[in-house]
Design a protein around this motif. Sequence first.
Motif, PDB file in Angstrom:
ATOM      1  N   GLY A 168     -23.113 -35.217 -36.041  1.00 52.53           N
ATOM      2  CA  GLY A 168     -23.186 -34.097 -35.147  1.00 52.53           C
ATOM      3  C   GLY A 168     -23.532 -34.707 -33.870  1.00 52.53           C
ATOM      4  N   VAL A 169     -23.494 -35.882 -33.336  1.00 51.26           N
ATOM      5  CA  VAL A 169     -23.722 -36.294 -32.169  1.00 51.26           C
ATOM      6  C   VAL A 169     -22.507 -36.482 -31.217  1.00 51.26           C
ATOM      7  CG1 VAL A 169     -24.737 -38.130 -30.762  1.00 51.26           C
ATOM      8  CG2 VAL A 169     -26.033 -37.395 -33.185  1.00 51.26           C
ATOM      9  N   GLY A 170     -22.499 -36.017 -30.399  1.00 54.63           N
ATOM     10  CA  GLY A 170     -20.983 -36.168 -29.361  1.00 54.63           C
ATOM     11  C   GLY A 170     -21.186 -37.632 -28.626  1.00 54.63           C
ATOM     12  N   ALA A 171     -19.867 -38.081 -28.638  1.00 53.86           N
ATOM     13  CA  ALA A 171     -19.623 -39.615 -28.385  1.00 53.86           C
ATOM     14  C   ALA A 171     -18.400 -39.523 -27.523  1.00 53.86           C
ATOM     15  CB  ALA A 171     -19.562 -40.312 -29.276  1.00 53.86           C
ATOM     16  N   LYS A 218     -30.622 -31.760 -23.334  1.00 57.18           N
ATOM     17  CA  LYS A 218     -29.951 -32.243 -24.239  1.00 57.18           C
ATOM     18  C   LYS A 218     -30.181 -33.970 -24.057  1.00 57.18           C
ATOM     19  CE  LYS A 218     -25.684 -31.137 -25.665  1.00 57.18           C
ATOM     20  NZ  LYS A 218     -24.239 -30.749 -25.458  1.00 57.18           N
ATOM     21  N   PRO A 219     -30.315 -34.740 -25.163  1.00 60.33           N
ATOM     22  CA  PRO A 219     -30.686 -36.178 -25.039  1.00 60.33           C
ATOM     23  C   PRO A 219     -29.286 -36.926 -24.653  1.00 60.33           C
ATOM     24  CG  PRO A 219     -31.523 -35.173 -27.143  1.00 60.33           C
ATOM     25  CD  PRO A 219     -30.809 -34.178 -26.473  1.00 60.33           C
ATOM     26  N   LEU A 236     -23.559 -41.257 -25.751  1.00 59.29           N
ATOM     27  CA  LEU A 236     -23.749 -40.253 -26.775  1.00 59.29           C
ATOM     28  C   LEU A 236     -24.855 -39.084 -26.278  1.00 59.29           C
ATOM     29  CD1 LEU A 236     -25.111 -42.873 -29.433  1.00 59.29           C
ATOM     30  CD2 LEU A 236     -23.057 -41.911 -29.148  1.00 59.29           C
ATOM     31  N   THR A 237     -24.520 -37.778 -26.630  1.00 58.60           N
ATOM     32  CA  THR A 237     -25.040 -36.810 -26.188  1.00 58.60           C
ATOM     33  C   THR A 237     -25.465 -36.143 -27.459  1.00 58.60           C
ATOM     34  OG1 THR A 237     -22.981 -35.238 -26.382  1.00 58.60           O
ATOM     35  CG2 THR A 237     -23.531 -36.209 -24.440  1.00 58.60           C
ATOM     36  N   GLY A 238     -26.870 -36.012 -27.949  1.00 57.01           N
ATOM     37  CA  GLY A 238     -27.290 -35.538 -29.035  1.00 57.01           C
ATOM     38  C   GLY A 238     -28.609 -36.500 -29.377  1.00 57.01           C
ATOM     39  N   ARG A 239     -29.265 -36.249 -30.422  1.00 52.58           N
ATOM     40  CA  ARG A 239     -30.377 -37.050 -31.066  1.00 52.58           C
ATOM     41  C   ARG A 239     -29.912 -37.512 -32.188  1.00 52.58           C
ATOM     42  NH1 ARG A 239     -35.156 -37.493 -28.772  1.00 52.58           N
ATOM     43  NH2 ARG A 239     -34.905 -35.251 -27.801  1.00 52.58           N
TER      44      ARG A 239
END
Length: 571
Positions: A168-171, A218-219, A236-239
């Motif tokens: 579920g983390v964007g890359a 957003k991390p 990476l966008t998300g935790r």
Amino acid sequence: MPLRIADLLDRPELNLSVAYDVPAGLLDRPVEAAAVSDLTRPGKWLQGGELLMTIGLLLPMEPAACRAYVQDVTGAEAACLALGLGQGLPYQEVPEPLVSAAREAGLPLLTVPDGVPFIAVTKAVFDARAEERRAVLHRAFATQRRLTAAATDGGLRPTLEEWTAATGVGAAVLDPLGRLLAAGGPDLTPPPAEARDLLERVAAHGLRGSASSTAGGKPLEVQPLGARRLRGLLLLTGRPDAAARSVVPGLVALLSLELERRHLMDEPERRRRSELLSQLLADQEGAPGRAQDILASAGLLEERVRGVVVEVPSTHPDAPSHDAPTNGTRAQRTTTPKAAAHASGRTAAPGRTTAPGPPADSQAREIAADLALALPGGLVRVTDGAATEAVTTEAVTIEAVVGESLDIREVLGRFAPGCPAGIGAPTAPGSVRISIRQAAGLLGVSRASGEPVEARPSDASRLLLGLGDRRTLHGYADAVLGALDLVDNGEELLTTLAAWLETGGAWDATSRRLGVHRHTVRNRLDKAMALTGRRLENPDDRFDLWLATRIRRDGAPSPTSDTPDTPTPPT
């Protein structure tokens, strides 16, 4: 899923219960550990997230004392409080002051019934935590297997899509200049503007570090990719959760391998463009428009271009240790010069033979590959020496042709830091050999100044003076012009002399520049010559006067310190 208070209440063997109507949201608190204490101030011994058990042995049941006790527990961020009840214990039921204080503070209060030892609760908590860790490990292994399969079958994009689907983390993967290569979802096409600064910071440090930040809640996280040199950047966008976090190193490794594979596959194209550059520089009297055709075939469409020459010394500070021989001596090669040039992609400069390469060869090829990726057109080649004898045999040079509009200093600062570099003047494509020659001639100046040096019109004398020691140059100027400093109108005489020399000895032009009659100009110069003992008609005297006035005018900038033992550049 982490162990929650509600999970412990659901365990029949523990038979735990709540002491009051605890809201469901409080029962979802995670339990990190279990602890037992009968201290009236246990908070200093807690780390947060604990199930704190007590029999209330020392706990007074006055309302104020209960509130102070509960505040101490909640201040330590304990997950909940459990009171042991039973025969032979201080309490057989929960005292009302403790219930009221817990309800008021929002602290879940449980009861441990008679016959259930505290150690049973403690074991249950730590067994659940161990099972949670095992589940995280299993998820991580499963995710890693999925990523490996995707990398084996498809490359960058399938790997990133599998990562996003599993975590579920964007890359996204970008090249060292921040250009998008592949993304695991539409949210990163293109990358968010907030990530640009983070990408540039990581790229500036190569493989030596990563960075993280937060943008719009957003991390963001950036990891460098590559085996020995920076080949790309992972955004990476998300935790990531615990399982995903443990897989990040594996994701970095898979993506680095893919980028290294692409780098090797691009070698034929880099050779082709290197050959195009060789044709461009060797075609001294080509047909009109041929130079433009060669540049156009490489995708470089600018009307004016410039040559760039970078010198890679054998002891380049960024060279990896694995490129150097382990015995401390220069590596010897058994291949013939022609075969060695073909194997390394190097092109011998006209009139020179290919000798066994110094340890800088490998580093030069890596830098050339980085420049070929960064420079529009990718016209880059590695040679055994530039078109000047200023290049020592202990260095390898890289030649490139770039468009006039490119900020070549920024590119060199990122991909060839610490390397001497010359930048030729902009010219028409058919004259780019001249610009390359200019760039090669500036390598000595760049070695002395410690930064890339650019050729500019009427700038040669400033570059030459910049190599000299400040005290020596000013001493020379004082020896030539010192007599003028001793007279009242000495500054006026110096200004007139400098103007006359700069106009090429034109009396009328000098008078117009100064706003005086030409006879005044002649009178001033006659007086200046009488004081200095020089003659304007003598070429040597005229050169000394011109050089001395130029030193005075420019202040004789020196790239080094004012100490008299400044090293002179090699010739």
